[in-house]
Design an enzyme around this catalytic site. Structure first.
Site, mmCIF file in Angstrom:
data_model
loop_
_atom_site.group_PDB
_atom_site.id
_atom_site.type_symbol
_atom_site.label_atom_id
_atom_site.label_comp_id
_atom_site.label_asym_id
_atom_site.label_seq_id
_atom_site.Cartn_x
_atom_site.Cartn_y
_atom_site.Cartn_z
ATOM 1 N N GLU A 1 -48.851 -1.520 -19.353
ATOM 2 C CA GLU A 1 -48.325 -2.622 -18.758
ATOM 3 C C GLU A 1 -47.637 -3.655 -19.665
ATOM 4 O O GLU A 1 -46.999 -4.597 -19.249
ATOM 5 C CB GLU A 1 -49.496 -3.459 -18.345
ATOM 6 C CG GLU A 1 -50.465 -4.072 -19.167
ATOM 7 C CD GLU A 1 -51.482 -5.120 -18.827
ATOM 8 O OE1 GLU A 1 -51.688 -6.241 -19.030
ATOM 9 O OE2 GLU A 1 -52.464 -4.513 -17.925
ATOM 10 N N GLU B 1 -51.496 4.728 2.331
ATOM 11 C CA GLU B 1 -52.222 4.487 3.997
ATOM 12 C C GLU B 1 -51.098 4.390 5.199
ATOM 13 O O GLU B 1 -51.274 4.645 6.309
ATOM 14 C CB GLU B 1 -53.045 3.336 3.974
ATOM 15 C CG GLU B 1 -54.287 3.374 2.959
ATOM 16 C CD GLU B 1 -55.197 4.325 3.763
ATOM 17 O OE1 GLU B 1 -55.310 4.974 4.799
ATOM 18 O OE2 GLU B 1 -56.565 4.571 2.990
#
EC number: 4.2.1.126
Length: 304
Positions: free
Chosen positions: A117, A86
Site C-alpha cells: 500500500e 458479485e
C-alpha cells in the site's frame, strides 16, 4: 502529541468505550462490539447525497461505454474486489463493467503483502495495466483516507481526465480533498485500535452495497425489487429465476420452464415474452429499445 499538519486519523484513535477490552468476558466483548456497530448506519446517513452522486456517475459511465474500478489496499481492497465480483452473478453484467483492484494483486486477497500500500506509483501502474481511460470511473477505498497506493491511483485518474470518488472513514482526509466526490464517514475509533476491518470495513461494505445495487437498478437490472437479470449459473439461481418469472407473470411452471429454455435462461427476456406474448428475438429487441427496463418495454409494446 499529533502533528497539527498530520492529525491522527480517527480510525487510529483510542476508543474510550473499550479501554478494558482485555478484561471483559466474551459476552461483554461481543456486546460492546454490537453497540459500536450500531453507530455505523447513522454515520453513513450524512454522506448519502455523495453516495447518490456517485451512483449517478456510475450509471453515466456505463451508459457511455466506460468502466468502474474500485481500488484499495488490505481490507478496503478486498471489499472492493468482493463487490465487483458479485455484479456478474447478481446482475448478469459483463465482468469488464465493474472491476476490483487490490494492492499486491490477487495474492493479497488471502495474504498480507508487506508494503504493497506504500507505493503511489504502483497504484497508477495497476490502473494503467487495465487500460484505464478518461471514460472510466475510479473509486478509491481507504479507511484512513491517506493510503499512498490509492492516492497514486486517484491522482493518475484525475490527470487523464477521469472522474474520481473515494470512500474513507476519516473526514477531511488527503484522499477526500483529492477526489471529485469524497464519501467520508465518521464511524469513530475502532473497538480494537486501528483494526479497520471492523466499523470502517462495515461502513465501506454498506456503501459499496448501495453503489452497485442502486447503479444496477438504474441500469434496468431490476424489476420492482426482483433480480430479473441474474445469471442462473447454479441450481439455486436457476430455481430463483423460475420463481421470479412465475411471480411476475403468473404463468404456470411449464410455461415458465419453456420460456426460459427458449430464451437461453435470460430471466428478463422470459418475463417480457410471457407478459407481452413475444418471441425471444422480439423481446430482446424491445428490452434493448427500452434501455433494459421491463416496465418501459412493456408499456411500449402495449401502447403500439
Amino acid at each position: 502529541m499529533d502533528n497539527p499538519s498530520h492529525p491522527q486519523p480517527i480510525t487510529e484513535r483510542v476508543n474510550e468505550n473499550t479501554r478494558n477490552l482485555d478484561r471483559m468476558t466474551a459476552l461483554e466483548i461481543v456486546t460492546v462490539m454490537n453497540q459500536e456497530d450500531h453507530l455505523v448506519p447513522a454515520a453513513i446517513q450524512p454522506v448519502l447525497p455523495a453516495v447518490a452522486r456517485t451512483v449517478d456517475h456510475m450509471v453515466d459511465t456505463l451508459k457511455q461505454g466506460g468502466r468502474i474500478f474500485y481500488i484499495g489496499a488490505g481490507t478496503s481492497g478486498r471489499l472492493g474486489v468482493l463487490d465487483a465480483s458479485e455484479c456478474p452473478p447478481t446482475f448478469s453484467t459483463d465482468p469488464e463493467w465493474v472491476q476490483g483492484i487490490i494492492a499486491g494483486g490477487d495474492w493479497a486477497l488471502r495474504h498480507a503483502v508487506e508494503g504493497a500500500e506504500d507505493s503511489p506509483e504502483q497504484g497508477a501502474r495497476d490502473l494503467m495495466a487495465r487500460d484505464f481511460c478518461s471514460r472510466d470511473l475510479c473509486i478509491g477505498l481507504a479507511a484512513s483516507g491517506r493510503t499512498p497506493y490509492v492516492q497514486g491511483a486517484i491522482s493518475h485518474a484525475k490527470k487523464i481526465g477521469a472522474l474520481t470518488a473515494v470512500i474513507t472513514c476519516n473526514p477531511g482526509s488527503p484522499l477526500g480533498r483529492l477526489a471529485d466526490i469524497p464519501i467520508e464517514v465518521n464511524v469513530g475509533p475502532e473497538v480494537l485500535v486501528g483494526s479497520t476491518r471492523l466499523k470502517a470495513g462495515t461502513a465501506q461494505k454498506l456503501i459499496l452495497n448501495m453503489l452497485s445495487t442502486a447503479a444496477m437498478v438504474r441500469m434496468g437490472k431490476v424489476y420492482e425489487n426482483l433480480m430479473v437479470d441474474l445469471h442462473p449459473s447454479n441450481q439455486k439461481l436457476k430455481q430463483r429465476a423460475r420463481r421470479i418469472v412465475q411471480s411476475v407473470t403468473g404463468a404456470c411452471k411449464d410455461e415458465v420452464e419453456q420460456a426460459l429454455i427458449k430464451c437461453g435462461g435470460e430471466t428478463k427476456t422470459a418475463i417480457l415474452m410471457l407478459m407481452a406474448g413475444l418471441d425471444p428475438e422480439e423481446a430482446r429487441y424491445r428490452l434493448n429499445e427500452a434501455d433494459g427496463m421491463i416496465q418501459k418495454a412493456l408499456e411500449n409494446v402495449l401502447n403500439k
